[in-house]
Design an enzyme around this catalytic site. Structure first.
Site, mmCIF file in Angstrom:
data_model
loop_
_atom_site.group_PDB
_atom_site.id
_atom_site.type_symbol
_atom_site.label_atom_id
_atom_site.label_comp_id
_atom_site.label_asym_id
_atom_site.label_seq_id
_atom_site.Cartn_x
_atom_site.Cartn_y
_atom_site.Cartn_z
ATOM 1 C CE LYS A 101 -3.705 2.160 2.753
ATOM 2 N NZ LYS A 101 -4.564 1.983 3.947
ATOM 3 C CB SER A 177 -7.294 4.403 3.644
ATOM 4 O OG SER A 177 -6.480 3.676 4.555
ATOM 5 C CB SER A 201 -8.009 1.633 6.487
ATOM 6 O OG SER A 201 -8.488 2.938 6.691
#
Length: 502
Positions: A101, A177, A201
């Site tokens: 990520k 996220s 997230s």
């Protein structure tokens, strides 16, 4: 046994009009299909396929799917090829393609964009300890996934990288996220990907995209070396996966202290992978259908949780409706203090490092409001009061869980929203808050208390969107979560439930 580059590309690019994959002629064209990450590693170990073949297949699938769903923040194809050429370490995932990520996860010399125009040219000077552990496990990093700016919302939309779309319905969000990670896995590019969770997230995009997503206990997975905690301890790292065993094996490969750790989650009794096939025993489960703040819950989200409760009862567990008494407003405000002050400090540091003034041309409007309305105005005493409030919440929840092994709830209070509803570029910040809070009222409390929590893909809406169900355990007790998750995966398998595009 070699698979030609042409066949691999054909496998990745074979997408029919309307989003349904066409049959392909080559026997190995569907190289990535039907295998979780441990399954792919087994193919490499038995020399049925090479790491280079897997990488080429993942890149081809990525280039076929990313234009539609927009989950790739940056490519590291050459980095991956060089890693294979040097020789990969022998580990549980040797040769398996992997995506990190693009948020607080660093590869020395490479850009980490944080989902922000303000960090578009920020090159890391260090490699994250977690990245090192991923590589020691044999994973082959070939890119980074999209995230909203600084991970501040439950959708993955940003001015820096655009909108990430849900593979089940591209008009809807993939969650945030870690929405880029979830979209990449759900669309069949790879079977598992790195994700982070500061308020839900990992679990939010797992629910939106029909994946398994476990948030570990605070202090379980390293976050250094630049800092060993994020957002005052609210944030943590792990993954989104299709299979429960991949999640467990990934945690086995990454957990443990690092130099400078302030705290470390309790050492597990045995490898987490072993827990997946162990009987969980007769668990006492509290069914919490109403979030702490009393937010209404969508009927289909509620029905999925009730169905999961009945499934648990059929497996021999005791389920009863119960919920801890928490002051949702107070702990929510405390969380905003911790997050807002943390973001403000980072933005201040970036402004000083670049000399670029902070404003709407470099950060998004809601982010700027976090800086001005939450971070810039907080005092040291506000931070201490917020920290004390979250400690009180952790004690309250721990006391409640002396009577229960797990808490079961919906992961989300609504189905995946339409794109544009809760992004950070909105003019009306109050409208943003009114939209995002009712969507995710269940997840954040476990970040504030540090407990492990997982979203399990047990439900589907009548409109064809996935619905996750959340189970949360006592601090340090991922083992119980993995035992129950394994049992649920066997009782109500989701392995073959994939978006039509995949």
């Amino acid at each position: 046994m070699e698979l030609t580059r042409r066949a691999v590309v054909a496998a990745g690019a074979a997408v029919a009009v309307g989003g349904v994959a066409r049959p392909v002629a080559a026997a190995k064209a569907g190289l990535l299909d039907g295998h979780d990450a441990l399954g792919l590693a087994a193919l490499v170990k038995t020399r049925q396929v090479s790491p280079s073949e897997l990488l080429d297949a993942a890149i081809a699938r990525c280039e076929a799917m990313n234009p539609r769903f927009n989950f790739l923040a940056r490519e590291h194809y050459d980095y991956a090829r060089k890693a294979i050429a040097r020789g990969l370490p022998l580990g549980p995932f040797t040769g398996v393609p992997w995506l990190e990520k693009d948020l607080n996860t660093f590869i020395a010399g490479e850009i980490t964009g944080q989902g922000s125009r303000y960090y578009k040219d920020f090159r890391a000077t260090v490699t994250s300890e977690l990245v090192r552990r991923h590589e020691r496990a044999g994973l082959v990093i070939f890119g980074k996934t999209t995230t909203p700016e600084f991970g501040l919302t439950a959708t993955t939309e940003s001015k820096a990288t655009g909108a990430t779309r849900n593979p089940w319905n591209p008009e809807h969000i993939a969650g945030g996220s870690s929405g880029g990670a979830a979209a990449a896995v759900a669309s069949g590019v790879i079977p598992a990907a790195h994700a982070t969770d500061g308020g839900g997230s990992i679990r939010i995009p797992a629910s939106c995209c029909g994946l398994f997503g476990l948030k570990p206990s605070r202090g379980r997975v390293p976050m250094g070396p630049l800092r060993t905690e994020g957002w005052g301890g609210l944030s943590c790292h792990h993954a989104v996966t299709h299979s429960v065993r991949d999640s467990a094996a990934l945690l086995d490969a990454t957990h443990g202290s690092e130099p400078g750790s302030r705290y470390v989650a309790p050492t597990p009794e045995r490898p987490f992978l072993e827990e997946v096939t162990r009987a969980p025993g007769k668990l006492r489960i509290a069914l919490m259908m109403t979030p702490p703040g009393g937010t209404p819950v969508d009927t289909e989200c509620a029905a999925a949780a009730m169905s999961a409760a009945k499934l648990c009862e059929s497996l021999g567990h005791i389920v009863e409706e119960a919920a801890p008494t928490l002051d949702a407003g107070a702990i929510g405000q405390a969380g905003f203090v911790m997050i807002g002050a943390s973001v403000a400090a980072d933005l201040d540091a970036r402004a000083k490092a670049t000399g670029i003034p902070l404003g709407p041309d470099v950060v998004e409007r809601v982010t700027l409001s976090f800086y001005r309305g939450f971070g810039e105005k907080f005092s040291a005493m506000d931070w201490v009061r917020a920290n004390n409030m979250l400690q009180e919440a952790a004690v309250t929840l721990a006391q409640f869980m002396t009577r229960y092994d797990l808490i079961l709830s919906p992961t989300l209070a609504e189905l995946p929203l339409k794109l544009g509803t809760i992004n950070l570029s909105q003019e009306d910040v109050q409208l943003f808050m009114r939209n995002v809070t009712p969507f995710t009222p269940f997840t954040g409390v476990y970040n504030m208390t540090g407990q492990p929590s997982m979203s399990v893909p047990l439900g589907m809406s009548t409109s064809g969107l996935p619905i996750g169900v959340m189970f949360s355990a006592r601090y340090g007790d991922e083992a119980t979560l993995f035992r129950l998750a394994g049992q649920l995966e066997r009782a109500a398998p989701w392995k073959d439930r994939r978006p039509p595009i995949a």
